[in-house]
Scaffold this motif. Structure first.
Motif, PDB file in Angstrom:
ATOM      1  N   TRP A  86       0.866  -1.194   0.000  1.00 30.03           N
ATOM      2  CA  TRP A  86       0.000   0.000   0.000  1.00 30.03           C
ATOM      3  C   TRP A  86       0.887   1.223   0.000  1.00 30.03           C
ATOM      4  O   TRP A  86       1.980   1.224   0.580  1.00 30.03           O
ATOM      5  N   ASN A 137      -1.541  -3.214  12.048  1.00 33.67           N
ATOM      6  CA  ASN A 137      -1.961  -4.541  12.491  1.00 33.67           C
ATOM      7  C   ASN A 137      -1.134  -5.635  11.820  1.00 33.67           C
ATOM      8  O   ASN A 137      -0.482  -5.417  10.795  1.00 33.67           O
ATOM      9  N   THR A 139      -2.268  -7.909  10.108  1.00 25.10           N
ATOM     10  CA  THR A 139      -2.853  -8.205   8.799  1.00 25.10           C
ATOM     11  C   THR A 139      -2.290  -7.306   7.709  1.00 25.10           C
ATOM     12  O   THR A 139      -2.576  -7.505   6.526  1.00 25.10           O
ATOM     13  N   ASN A 141      -2.905  -4.000   7.853  1.00 25.84           N
ATOM     14  CA  ASN A 141      -3.848  -2.882   7.811  1.00 25.84           C
ATOM     15  C   ASN A 141      -3.353  -1.766   8.716  1.00 25.84           C
ATOM     16  O   ASN A 141      -3.130  -1.981   9.924  1.00 25.84           O
ATOM     17  N   VAL A 143      -4.244   1.362  10.736  1.00 28.92           N
ATOM     18  CA  VAL A 143      -5.546   1.756  11.287  1.00 28.92           C
ATOM     19  C   VAL A 143      -5.395   2.955  12.209  1.00 28.92           C
ATOM     20  O   VAL A 143      -4.551   2.962  13.116  1.00 28.92           O
ATOM     21  N   GLN A 154      -8.607   3.556   7.670  1.00 31.16           N
ATOM     22  CA  GLN A 154      -7.754   2.380   7.554  1.00 31.16           C
ATOM     23  C   GLN A 154      -7.307   2.207   6.101  1.00 31.16           C
ATOM     24  O   GLN A 154      -8.051   2.515   5.165  1.00 31.16           O
ATOM     25  N   SER A 155      -6.102   1.718   5.942  1.00 28.02           N
ATOM     26  CA  SER A 155      -5.548   1.570   4.599  1.00 28.02           C
ATOM     27  C   SER A 155      -6.286   0.505   3.796  1.00 28.02           C
ATOM     28  O   SER A 155      -6.289   0.552   2.558  1.00 28.02           O
ATOM     29  N   PHE A 156      -6.925  -0.476   4.445  1.00 30.51           N
ATOM     30  CA  PHE A 156      -7.674  -1.509   3.736  1.00 30.51           C
ATOM     31  C   PHE A 156      -8.825  -0.920   2.920  1.00 30.51           C
ATOM     32  O   PHE A 156      -9.309  -1.566   1.992  1.00 30.51           O
ATOM     33  N   ASP A 157      -9.279   0.290   3.277  1.00 27.76           N
ATOM     34  CA  ASP A 157     -10.396   0.911   2.551  1.00 27.76           C
ATOM     35  C   ASP A 157      -9.944   1.634   1.288  1.00 27.76           C
ATOM     36  O   ASP A 157     -10.780   2.101   0.508  1.00 27.76           O
ATOM     37  N   PRO A 159      -7.128   0.503  -1.196  1.00 25.84           N
ATOM     38  CA  PRO A 159      -5.997  -0.281  -1.724  1.00 25.84           C
ATOM     39  C   PRO A 159      -5.376   0.386  -2.943  1.00 25.84           C
ATOM     40  O   PRO A 159      -6.013   1.210  -3.607  1.00 25.84           O
ATOM     41  N   GLN A 167      -8.627  -8.754   3.263  1.00 28.84           N
ATOM     42  CA  GLN A 167      -8.902  -7.381   2.839  1.00 28.84           C
ATOM     43  C   GLN A 167      -9.954  -7.412   1.740  1.00 28.84           C
ATOM     44  O   GLN A 167      -9.714  -7.952   0.663  1.00 28.84           O
TER      45      GLN A 167
END
Length: 721
Positions: A86, A137, A139, A141, A143, A154-157, A159, A167
């Motif tokens: 990311w 995290n 994972t 992520n 956050v 959060q970075s997962f939102d 990509p 994810q």
């Protein structure tokens, strides 16, 4: 005078304390609180997940150019050797001096560039009156939460080009590829959910765009996609299964192995791949991909007026069509431009055409003219000023020759199964060499493109002696740390296990098919217990694969070829594609064992059905016409190799001699035709079938007819019959 012995530390204890001080100097940060910052100039300003699997900080993307990124950090890595998953600022790299990543008192995350442009490059757009904290995290992520644990960002939102296990890809998120292997900025390929709820890949270039997966010439529902689930979500699980709400599913070749690092990346070449690596390994292996075996079907590979070719040994390569030259040498995405000019593109007396075989350009048809002649197709393109060329090809469903005038020559690729020809418009006086027309000099799509250095320099200011002294101290400590890291790396290498899965994944990428072990196939066939057929090349057994697919496993006899030659042959066989041919799923090349894994034929083999009463004369002749590109035209001819002394007779010389014997044709044919037909066949058509078959096996390749000529001969006599 010697120092008192009580004041001297033993060397091992001294070394231990020194190394401990080195470790403290590189201790990573567990979190980032309000009013705190990470500096691009401080290598220690890195957030690390609790397990050490991921790190977040400033990542080098060029000379004195950085992006704020999350990357895999187990095993430890540095710089370009790390794998980012990311990045906040793909398009706007920041300077390597005085740039910062900060959590402001307002609760907003801000990346600031200290360059001449200065100012804010990226922000999370969040606010929190209470305390806030940024953590990474396990994972992967990144956050940002408030003091009650509510997620603010959060970075997962958001990509970039990669999905990590768990994810989700949703209706509001998408993946965009990198520009190239060495350029992290936004590229031209995108993975997203379309308005019809289908997960798609699209090429979105500077001037054109087009969907290429699922294949646009086939309805998505016919490819197994479900259009009526509007949830639009796709997830890769930790075991290696990627599942989408439109029912697209992909299992990795190492599915079920939990202790693996995984990532799904939309690569710069337009293919969506899953990568895996074992704990402690630095090598990523391809364990799954969306488009396998036919990478030239990906749009935008070679640009306008060019052709894409592929073979497993050398990968993809590009070449300009005759009369054209590369627009930007080394950059095939720019395509090719003509090395000629028309004085008047509408003057028919100045225009000619050059013919290419086994070439297809997808899309950009001016019109489609069904069931027409080559002359009419020629005149149509000639009369259109903006027609760049036309395709005249055979359509199996309608059993006609159709015309496709093209206004652009895009998505070009070699297609050996094409029955037809492609004509490119050129000046009438333009001549071409054999190399230009047949070989078309190819250029590899080299992955070692020149790295573009981003300009992020500053004018040098007066030196600070204190800073210089501290830098020297840091260099000394850094040198000691490098030695320690080298020693640790040396001991890890000595204990490294043989990476068998990486070797298997290499062959998967090279051939496009799954590589089975001999023990896997032995188990799937229940120790080769159920024989379903045999021939001169080997025995075929029925098998049940681990994913519950029923397969046919062919064990080859006297397989003496080397593994490389066997893989090349298996890849060639597997790429033959036809609706009436069974599909190849995989192979085994282990020691002396050579096996092929095919789709299982539920209704029996061709040999078992040849004697069926349903295979009457008309049906056999229709098969000869429909399958002229994939099945021998000698369907229905009696094989003299079926028993007795006749095994010593070579069929082709015998058939030629029979056709030249004096006497009635009927009596000669009766000796050659399968007795199962019981003389229920058209005498003239059978004679034509045998003549066509003998022409197709001429030793001189130039004496053999083209596929279009074969189709024409068969259809002409079929219509006359």
């Amino acid at each position: 005078m010697a120092a008192p012995s009580s004041l001297l530390l033993p060397f091992p204890l001294f070394l231990f304390l020194f190394l401990q001080s080195c470790q403290l100097s590189t201790l990573a940060l567990p979190s980032l609180a309000k009013r705190a910052s990470l500096s691009v100039e401080n290598p220690d300003d890195v957030l690390v997940s609790s397990s050490g699997a991921f790190s977040a900080g400033f990542f080098p993307v060029g000379d004195n150019a950085y992006g704020f990124a999350v990357w895999f950090s187990d095993p430890p890595c540095s710089g370009a050797k790390c794998t980012p998953v990311w990045m906040a600022n793909r398009q706007d790299a920041v300077n390597g001096r005085r740039s910062t990543f900060s959590l402001l008192d307002s609760g907003n995350l801000v990346l600031t560039d200290a360059g001449e442009a200065g100012g804010e490059v990226w922000s999370s757009g969040t606010s929190s009156p209470s305390a806030a904290e940024l953590r990474l995290n396990d994972t992967g992520n990144l956050v940002l939460t408030d003091d009650s644990g509510v997620v603010l960002w959060q970075s997962f939102d958001s990509p970039t080009d990669t999905l990590l296990p768990q994810q989700p890809l949703t209706r509001n998120t998408f993946l965009i590829s990198a520009r190239s292997r060495y350029n992290c900025s936004t590229g031209f390929y995108k993975l997203y959910f379309d308005n019809d709820n289908v997960l798609r890949l699209v090429f979105d270039g500077p001037s054109i765009s087009g969907v290429y997966w699922p294949f646009p010439w086939v309805q998505s529902s016919l490819l197994g996609r479900f259009l009526y689930n509007s949830s639009r979500i796709a997830v890769l699980d930790p075991l290696g299964h990627f599942q989408s709400s439109d029912r697209y599913s992909l299992y990795t070749t190492d599915y079920g192995v939990a202790a693996m690092q995984r990532r799904m990346t939309l690569d710069f070449d337009g293919n969506l791949r899953v990568y895996s690596r074992e704990p402690g390994s630095t090598v990523w292996a391809v364990t799954g991909e969306a488009i396998s075996g036919i990478p030239c079907f990906i749009h935008g590979v070679c640009g306008n007026n060019s052709l894409c070719s592929y073979n497993p040994a050398n990968g993809r390569s590009c070449s300009c069509v005759p009369g054209y030259v590369p627009k930007v040498p080394g950059d095939w995405s720019a395509g090719c431009v003509p090395d000629f000019t028309f004085s008047d593109a509408c003057a028919a007396d100045e225009i000619g055409f050059v013919k290419l075989l086994y070439v297809d350009f997808y899309g950009y048809d001016y019109n489609t003219i069904l069931n027409t002649t080559l002359e009419k197709c020629w005149q149509t393109c000639l009369s259109l000023c903006n027609c760049r060329g036309f395709q005249y090809s055979w359509s199996t469903p309608t059993r006609t020759f159709d015309c496709f005038p093209k206004i652009e020559l895009l998505n070009g690729h070699n297609l050996p199964s094409l029955i037809g020809e492609f004509f490119i418009k050129v000046p009438k006086n333009k001549t071409f060499t054999e190399d230009q027309l047949v070989k078309r000099t190819q250029y590899s799509c080299s992955p070692t493109a020149e790295v573009k250095v981003l300009d992020r320099t500053y004018a040098e200011k007066g030196k600070n002696r204190a800073v210089s002294f501290m830098l020297r101290i840091a260099c000394v400590v850094g040198g000691i740390e490098i030695v320690v890291v080298f020693l640790v790396w040396f001991f890890l290498i000595r204990n490294q296990q043989d990476v068998t899965s990486a070797h298997q994944s290499y062959h998967l990428a090279a051939t496009g098919f799954k590589r089975f072990s001999y023990d896997e196939l032995k188990k799937a066939t229940r120790n080769f217990s159920e024989e379903v057929g045999r021939g001169s090349c080997g025995i075929v057994y029925k098998a049940l694969l681990p994913d519950n697919r029923v397969a046919a496993v062919k064990m080859l006899n006297n397989a003496t070829t080397g593994e490389a030659d066997f893989l090349a042959e298996a890849s060639t066989i597997g790429r033959v594609n036809h609706m009436n041919l069974i599909e190849m799923w995989g192979y085994c090349a282990e020691g002396k064992h050579r096996l092929l894994v095919y789709e299982f034929m539920e209704h029996g083999s061709l040999a078992q059905n040849l004697s069926s009463p349903e295979l009457h004369w008309k049906r056999r002749f229709d098969i000869a016409v429909e399958m002229v590109t994939g099945i021998s035209p000698m369907t229905g001819i009696h094989s003299l190799e079926s028993g007795g002394n006749a095994k010593q007779i070579r069929l082709i010389p015998w058939a030629r001699a029979k056709m030249m014997e004096p006497g009635r044709m009927g009596s000669r044919l009766e000796e050659m035709v399968d007795p199962a037909l019981k003389r229920d066949y058209d005498l003239k058509k059978m004679e034509i079938l045998i003549e066509v078959a003998l022409k197709c096996v001429e030793e001189d390749k130039d004496a053999r007819p083209t596929m279009s000529q074969v189709v024409e001969m068969l259809l002409r006599h079929e219509n006359n019959g």
